[in-house]
Structure formats: C-alpha cells, structure tokens
Design a protein around this motif. Structure first.
Motif, PDB file in Angstrom:
ATOM      1  N   ASP A  47      62.439  36.817  42.354  1.00 42.65           N
ATOM      2  CA  ASP A  47      61.674  37.652  41.592  1.00 42.65           C
ATOM      3  C   ASP A  47      60.987  36.964  40.538  1.00 42.65           C
ATOM      4  OD1 ASP A  47      59.926  39.510  40.153  1.00 42.65           O
ATOM      5  OD2 ASP A  47      61.408  41.236  40.651  1.00 42.65           O
ATOM      6  N   LEU A  48      59.768  36.636  40.629  1.00 43.93           N
ATOM      7  CA  LEU A  48      58.661  35.918  39.506  1.00 43.93           C
ATOM      8  C   LEU A  48      57.997  36.656  38.697  1.00 43.93           C
ATOM      9  CD1 LEU A  48      57.484  33.105  42.023  1.00 43.93           C
ATOM     10  CD2 LEU A  48      59.371  32.989  40.663  1.00 43.93           C
ATOM     11  N   THR A  49      57.956  37.748  38.604  1.00 40.25           N
ATOM     12  CA  THR A  49      57.249  38.996  38.234  1.00 40.25           C
ATOM     13  C   THR A  49      57.256  38.777  36.587  1.00 40.25           C
ATOM     14  OG1 THR A  49      57.760  40.599  39.752  1.00 40.25           O
ATOM     15  CG2 THR A  49      56.640  41.268  37.892  1.00 40.25           C
ATOM     16  N   ALA A  50      58.383  38.779  35.992  1.00 39.32           N
ATOM     17  CA  ALA A  50      58.793  38.737  34.443  1.00 39.32           C
ATOM     18  C   ALA A  50      57.984  37.303  33.877  1.00 39.32           C
ATOM     19  CB  ALA A  50      59.987  38.669  33.962  1.00 39.32           C
ATOM     20  N   ASN A  51      57.790  36.339  34.768  1.00 43.99           N
ATOM     21  CA  ASN A  51      57.451  34.896  34.323  1.00 43.99           C
ATOM     22  C   ASN A  51      55.844  35.029  34.409  1.00 43.99           C
ATOM     23  OD1 ASN A  51      60.176  34.190  34.958  1.00 43.99           O
ATOM     24  ND2 ASN A  51      59.649  32.453  33.885  1.00 43.99           N
ATOM     25  N   PHE A  52      54.998  35.647  35.066  1.00 40.80           N
ATOM     26  CA  PHE A  52      53.666  35.888  34.918  1.00 40.80           C
ATOM     27  C   PHE A  52      52.933  37.109  34.774  1.00 40.80           C
ATOM     28  CE2 PHE A  52      55.743  32.429  37.584  1.00 40.80           C
ATOM     29  CZ  PHE A  52      54.896  31.383  37.060  1.00 40.80           C
ATOM     30  N   PRO A  53      53.305  37.509  33.470  1.00 39.90           N
ATOM     31  CA  PRO A  53      52.598  39.042  33.322  1.00 39.90           C
ATOM     32  C   PRO A  53      50.888  38.912  33.482  1.00 39.90           C
ATOM     33  CG  PRO A  53      53.137  37.772  31.283  1.00 39.90           C
ATOM     34  CD  PRO A  53      53.655  36.870  32.343  1.00 39.90           C
ATOM     35  N   GLU A  54      50.296  37.847  33.323  1.00 44.00           N
ATOM     36  CA  GLU A  54      48.915  37.913  33.333  1.00 44.00           C
ATOM     37  C   GLU A  54      48.456  38.084  34.824  1.00 44.00           C
ATOM     38  OE1 GLU A  54      49.787  33.319  34.028  1.00 44.00           O
ATOM     39  OE2 GLU A  54      50.946  35.347  33.122  1.00 44.00           O
ATOM     40  N   MET A  55      49.294  37.775  35.960  1.00 36.55           N
ATOM     41  CA  MET A  55      49.210  38.202  37.157  1.00 36.55           C
ATOM     42  C   MET A  55      49.342  39.779  37.400  1.00 36.55           C
ATOM     43  SD  MET A  55      48.532  35.762  39.194  1.00 36.55           S
ATOM     44  CE  MET A  55      47.425  35.591  38.100  1.00 36.55           C
ATOM     45  N   ILE A  56      50.390  40.337  36.649  1.00 33.70           N
ATOM     46  CA  ILE A  56      50.403  41.875  36.986  1.00 33.70           C
ATOM     47  C   ILE A  56      49.264  42.680  36.365  1.00 33.70           C
ATOM     48  CG2 ILE A  56      52.007  43.698  36.348  1.00 33.70           C
ATOM     49  CD1 ILE A  56      53.176  41.270  38.391  1.00 33.70           C
ATOM     50  N   ALA A  57      48.776  41.975  35.235  1.00 36.74           N
ATOM     51  CA  ALA A  57      47.784  42.607  34.275  1.00 36.74           C
ATOM     52  C   ALA A  57      46.515  42.579  35.156  1.00 36.74           C
ATOM     53  CB  ALA A  57      47.476  42.042  32.980  1.00 36.74           C
ATOM     54  N   ALA A  58      46.235  41.503  35.905  1.00 31.22           N
ATOM     55  CA  ALA A  58      44.989  41.298  36.787  1.00 31.22           C
ATOM     56  C   ALA A  58      45.182  42.385  37.803  1.00 31.22           C
ATOM     57  CB  ALA A  58      45.151  39.781  37.274  1.00 31.22           C
ATOM     58  N   CYS A  59      46.227  42.255  38.456  1.00 28.08           N
ATOM     59  CA  CYS A  59      46.279  43.498  39.721  1.00 28.08           C
ATOM     60  C   CYS A  59      46.102  44.828  39.104  1.00 28.08           C
ATOM     61  CB  CYS A  59      47.913  43.274  39.994  1.00 28.08           C
ATOM     62  SG  CYS A  59      48.037  41.912  41.211  1.00 28.08           S
ATOM     63  N   GLN A  60      46.690  45.008  38.054  1.00 25.28           N
ATOM     64  CA  GLN A  60      46.480  46.494  37.448  1.00 25.28           C
ATOM     65  C   GLN A  60      44.949  46.668  37.059  1.00 25.28           C
ATOM     66  OE1 GLN A  60      49.378  46.114  34.227  1.00 25.28           O
ATOM     67  NE2 GLN A  60      50.954  47.065  35.237  1.00 25.28           N
ATOM     68  N   ASP A  61      44.248  45.618  36.607  1.00 19.40           N
ATOM     69  CA  ASP A  61      42.777  45.920  36.386  1.00 19.40           C
ATOM     70  C   ASP A  61      42.120  46.093  37.875  1.00 19.40           C
ATOM     71  OD1 ASP A  61      43.160  45.351  33.701  1.00 19.40           O
ATOM     72  OD2 ASP A  61      42.336  43.399  33.683  1.00 19.40           O
ATOM     73  N   LEU A  62      42.405  45.785  38.576  1.00 17.17           N
ATOM     74  CA  LEU A  62      41.986  45.833  40.013  1.00 17.17           C
ATOM     75  C   LEU A  62      42.622  47.175  40.818  1.00 17.17           C
ATOM     76  CD1 LEU A  62      42.190  42.331  41.497  1.00 17.17           C
ATOM     77  CD2 LEU A  62      40.058  43.564  40.869  1.00 17.17           C
ATOM     78  N   GLN A  63      43.540  47.872  40.280  1.00 19.61           N
ATOM     79  CA  GLN A  63      44.321  48.780  41.038  1.00 19.61           C
ATOM     80  C   GLN A  63      43.272  49.883  41.459  1.00 19.61           C
ATOM     81  OE1 GLN A  63      48.344  49.031  40.585  1.00 19.61           O
ATOM     82  NE2 GLN A  63      48.409  51.197  41.000  1.00 19.61           N
ATOM     83  N   THR A  64      42.671  50.315  40.498  1.00 23.21           N
ATOM     84  CA  THR A  64      41.682  51.553  40.662  1.00 23.21           C
ATOM     85  C   THR A  64      40.640  51.258  41.890  1.00 23.21           C
ATOM     86  OG1 THR A  64      40.194  50.765  39.231  1.00 23.21           O
ATOM     87  CG2 THR A  64      41.891  52.607  38.567  1.00 23.21           C
ATOM     88  N   LYS A  65      40.257  49.923  42.268  1.00 22.69           N
ATOM     89  CA  LYS A  65      39.471  49.511  43.307  1.00 22.69           C
ATOM     90  C   LYS A  65      40.073  49.338  44.694  1.00 22.69           C
ATOM     91  CE  LYS A  65      36.611  46.996  39.995  1.00 22.69           C
ATOM     92  NZ  LYS A  65      36.219  45.699  39.608  1.00 22.69           N
ATOM     93  N   ILE A  66      41.672  49.478  44.703  1.00 21.89           N
ATOM     94  CA  ILE A  66      42.176  49.359  46.042  1.00 21.89           C
ATOM     95  C   ILE A  66      43.196  50.177  46.352  1.00 21.89           C
ATOM     96  CG2 ILE A  66      41.773  46.628  45.870  1.00 21.89           C
ATOM     97  CD1 ILE A  66      44.926  46.637  45.384  1.00 21.89           C
ATOM     98  N   ILE A  67      43.301  51.218  45.415  1.00 24.33           N
ATOM     99  CA  ILE A  67      44.160  52.428  45.954  1.00 24.33           C
ATOM    100  C   ILE A  67      44.223  52.625  47.174  1.00 24.33           C
ATOM    101  CG2 ILE A  67      44.711  54.794  45.252  1.00 24.33           C
ATOM    102  CD1 ILE A  67      44.347  54.325  42.313  1.00 24.33           C
ATOM    103  N   PRO A  68      43.088  52.935  47.909  1.00 29.20           N
ATOM    104  CA  PRO A  68      43.159  53.461  49.290  1.00 29.20           C
ATOM    105  C   PRO A  68      44.012  52.411  50.174  1.00 29.20           C
ATOM    106  CG  PRO A  68      40.811  53.634  48.668  1.00 29.20           C
ATOM    107  CD  PRO A  68      41.562  52.962  47.455  1.00 29.20           C
ATOM    108  N   SER A  69      43.994  50.999  49.788  1.00 27.80           N
ATOM    109  CA  SER A  69      44.969  50.053  50.691  1.00 27.80           C
ATOM    110  C   SER A  69      45.994  50.370  50.269  1.00 27.80           C
ATOM    111  CB  SER A  69      44.046  48.811  50.344  1.00 27.80           C
ATOM    112  OG  SER A  69      42.803  48.827  50.847  1.00 27.80           O
TER     113      SER A  69
END
Length: 133
Positions: A47-69
């Motif tokens: 699990d690499l999640t904790a080491n790359f918080p900017e990736m999680i933030a970028a995904c969260q910024d996009l999440q409302t656009k891709i919720i149907p997927s």
C-alpha cells in the motif's frame, strides 16, 4: 492482477494492434478508487497511499466528475517527473522510503508525483475485457 510485462525482441513490431508509449521509470501500481476510498497498491501488493498524499488529493478533486464510473481500478506508473518525457527514479524511490508524515507532505509539495495511467482495468466494479494486452 494481470499486469503487462515487457517482452524482449530484436525486431520492432509493426501493425495496427501495436501501440508505443514513453517508458516512465517509477513504481508500477494500481489505483483502487471507490466513493469511500482511494488506494495506491504496488505490483508487489504494498500500500503506497500514505506516501503520496498529492495523488489522493488529485483523485478527490476529480471525483465529482467520475462518480458514475466508480468503483474503478486503473493500472499505471507512479513517478516524479523532471519534464514531460523523463521521470526521476531516484526521487520516486526516496518518496517511497519516507515514513514521517511531515516529511512526506513537504516532499509532495517540493517534487509532487504524477500518475501515468496505462489502462482502465475495472469500471463500475466490472472487469473490462476490451483492453490493451
């Protein structure tokens, strides 16, 4: 998980079924993305999640656009770029070894990671059968 592996060859393949990509040196990983969580998992199942918080933030910024997927799984390369065509493998290795949250956050600002998605493995929780092999 079925991850693409390079095949040694002396000939350059020709034909419509072949594609060519820039080779980015980084960590091969999948993004497992649901409405409730976003996780980065290495090809070795780390699990690499904790080491790359900017990736999680970028995904969260996009999440409302891709919720149907959602949920979806992406396959790609996590890297730190020097420019659009060159990754810095030393920097991504350094990021992967960090343990202190404050140090990780500083590194995420100083040299943010980028995710180069190669394939969409699952969409709406279903495996996709029409994909690059």
């Amino acid at each position: 998980m079925d991850i693409m592996k390079p095949i040694a060859s002396e000939d350059i393949p020709i034909g419509k079924e072949w594609t060519y990509e820039v080779k980015y040196d980084g960590f091969r990983c999948t993004i497992h993305w649901t409405a409730e969580s976003i996780r980065l998992i290495s090809k070795n199942n780390k699990d690499l999640t904790a080491n790359f918080p900017e990736m999680i933030a970028a995904c969260q910024d996009l999440q409302t656009k891709i919720i149907p997927s959602l949920p979806l799984v992406l396959d790609g390369e996590l890297c730190v770029l020097n420019n659009s065509f060159q990754a810095n493998f030393g920097w991504i290795q350094k990021r992967g070894r960090l343990k202190n949250t404050g140090t990780i956050e500083k590194a995420a600002i100083q040299r943010p990671a980028t995710y180069m998605a190669f394939d969409l493995l699952q969409e709406k929780g279903s495996p996709l059968f029409e994909r690059k092999s």
